[in-house]
Enzyme design. Structure first.
Site, PDB file in Angstrom:
ATOM      1  CD  GLU A 247     -18.894  24.178 -15.956  1.00 19.64           C
ATOM      2  OE1 GLU A 247     -18.003  24.707 -15.260  1.00 19.64           O
ATOM      3  OE2 GLU A 247     -19.339  24.680 -17.002  1.00 19.64           O
ATOM      4  NE  ARG A 383      -7.304  26.366 -19.556  1.00 17.70           N
ATOM      5  CZ  ARG A 383      -8.025  26.552 -18.448  1.00 17.70           C
ATOM      6  NH1 ARG A 383      -8.780  25.578 -17.981  1.00 17.70           N
ATOM      7  NH2 ARG A 383      -7.988  27.709 -17.824  1.00 17.70           N
TER       8      ARG A 383
END
Length: 458
Positions: A247, A383
């Site tokens: 990221e 998730r």
């Protein structure tokens, strides 16, 4: 050179490597001096012997050793007869012949080394044949073929035979050694400490080959939490810590680390408006960090295969941190993101087991908690895939109550500076679950152990 001579030479060249004399000398040394078995027990295994009869003799020796029985010609023959390998009238002469091969056991380690080397060569030949067959078939992705080939060669280099079973007698020897280590060193049972005493008391450290999942909503501080653990491990253990940042860039990541270690406001670091005291703190922290073996890879969209290939070359590896799971890519084409994440999590667990180091992986949570009165995360909030929960040895969630305390309750306050955070251990394969209270200093993106570490209600 005629055809017959060529065929004879090729047959000679293609003969599998083994040394009859070395195998006999190793077994003979143990018969001459049974105490020498201690010197070779961790150097060779039953499968390292080429001749099946020698495998059976060494296995019988191993069993006598584990039961603290004397190893000599008589007890060995009796053991082989009990196992049905020899008859009462046969086999005795060969055992006596082996016992007369060497006059003493002074060179027993050299014999063991030769036996082991020949075994490794045979394993290498077998693996090369498998690799050749796979390459000729052209039935798999090239990247997968390369990774499989590298895995097999690496397993041999690490002394792991992936083709054969291990008899429980061999494993018992390793267990005995580990129990002895635990008996003499009480800290040997502890895994790699996180550096946070409250958390370590519940986890008993991070175990070798553990896949540890750290889940949280965006802005909860999961990256900072993992970086804090990474710097703690690197500083305290002296081992190499590898961080895969999918990221943020390496520079952004190091800014985070400096902010935490130097206790300098992260915003100040971004703007460069540092006071003389700030500069001094940054310099001091940088000097300490430079001594740590922390390796950073900020390749975007890297796969588990790519990570594993890089990690194999790292010496003295102690911990791997991945930030974060949602940005990783699988090696193949999956039907859905759920299947893709399942493949990735499975690959990460296998990687942790192969490398024998803990792997910490950050993961995003879905919005399930937002609709509940108690917004503390649960395993169902993970998730994309339930496979993550299944593959992980430890699942930890970060929760800060202040994150949701704003004038407009529909908008979480991700930038709120909270004094208290909860580390919710929702799954712990090796022990208990629970909540650990920790301190959180938002401006420094730093978690810390606090004096009151009492467990909060679940």
């Amino acid at each position: 050179m005629n055809n017959n001579a060529f065929e004879a030479q090729e047959s000679l060249v293609r003969k599998l490597p083994f040394s009859l004399l070395a195998e006999q000398s190793l077994l003979g040394s143990v018969l001459v001096d049974p105490e020498s078995f201690n010197q070779v027990a961790d150097m060779v295994s039953v499968t390292d012997f080429y001749m099946e009869e020698h495998q059976q003799i060494f296995s019988a020796m191993h069993e006598l050793f584990l039961t603290s029985s004397d190893i000599d010609v008589v007890t060995l023959i009796d053991m082989l007869v009990q196992k049905g390998i020899y008859t009462k009238s046969g086999g005795e002469q060969y055992i006596r012949t082996i016992a007369e091969v060497v006059p003493n056991a002074l060179n027993v380690k050299d014999y063991a080394r030769i036996v082991k080397d020949k075994s490794i060569l045979r394993q290498l030949i077998g693996v090369c044949e498998e690799i050749s067959e796979t390459a000729y078939s052209e039935q798999d992705d090239v990247a997968h073929i390369l990774d499989a080939a590298e895995n097999k060669i690496f397993a041999i280099a690490q002394g792991k035979d992936t083709k054969n079973f291990r008899h429980i007698r061999e494993v018992l020897g390793d267990v005995y050694a580990h129990l002895h280590e635990l008996n003499t060193d009480k800290n040997a049972s502890q895994g790699t400490p996180t550096g946070f005493s409250g958390l370590d008391r519940v986890l008993a450290g991070m175990g070798k080959s553990d896949l540890i999942l750290v889940g949280a909503r965006p802005g909860m501080g999961k990256t900072s939490f993992c970086l804090n653990i990474a710097t703690n491990v690197a500083a305290q253990s002296g081992k190499t810590v590898c961080i895969f940042s999918l990221e943020m860039s390496a520079e952004q990541l190091v800014n985070r680390i400096i902010s935490s270690e130097a206790m300098v406001d992260s915003y100040t670091l971004r703007t460069g408006e540092l006071t003389p005291d700030d500069w001094e703190s940054v310099a001091r922290a940088s000097a300490q960090l430079a001594k740590c073996d922390i390796l950073i890879d900020d390749t975007s969209g890297i796969t588990a295969t790519g990570m594993k290939a890089k990690l194999r070359r790292v010496k003295n590896l102690g911990l791997v941190v991945i930030d974060y799971l949602g940005l990783m890519q699988s090696d193949g084409r999956a039907e859905s993101r759920v299947n893709e994440v399942a493949e990735i999590s499975r690959a990460l667990k296998i990687m942790a087991k192969d490398l024998m180091v803990p792997i910490i992986c950050c993961a995003q949570l879905n919005r399930g908690a937002e609709s509940r009165n108690d917004k503390r995360p649960m395993l169902s909030d993970l998730r994309d895939s339930g496979a993550i929960e299944q593959d992980a040895d430890v699942v930890m969630f970060l929760y800060r109550d202040e994150y949701y305390k704003t004038n407009d309750s529909s908008t979480p306050n991700a930038d709120a500076e909270s004094s208290v955070a909860e580390v919710i251990i929702a799954k712990n394969r090796h022990g208990s679950s629970g909540n650990v209270k920790m301190g959180w200093i938002g401006r420094y993106t730093k978690f810390r152990t606090i004096a009151d570490e009492s467990q909060l209600p679940k």
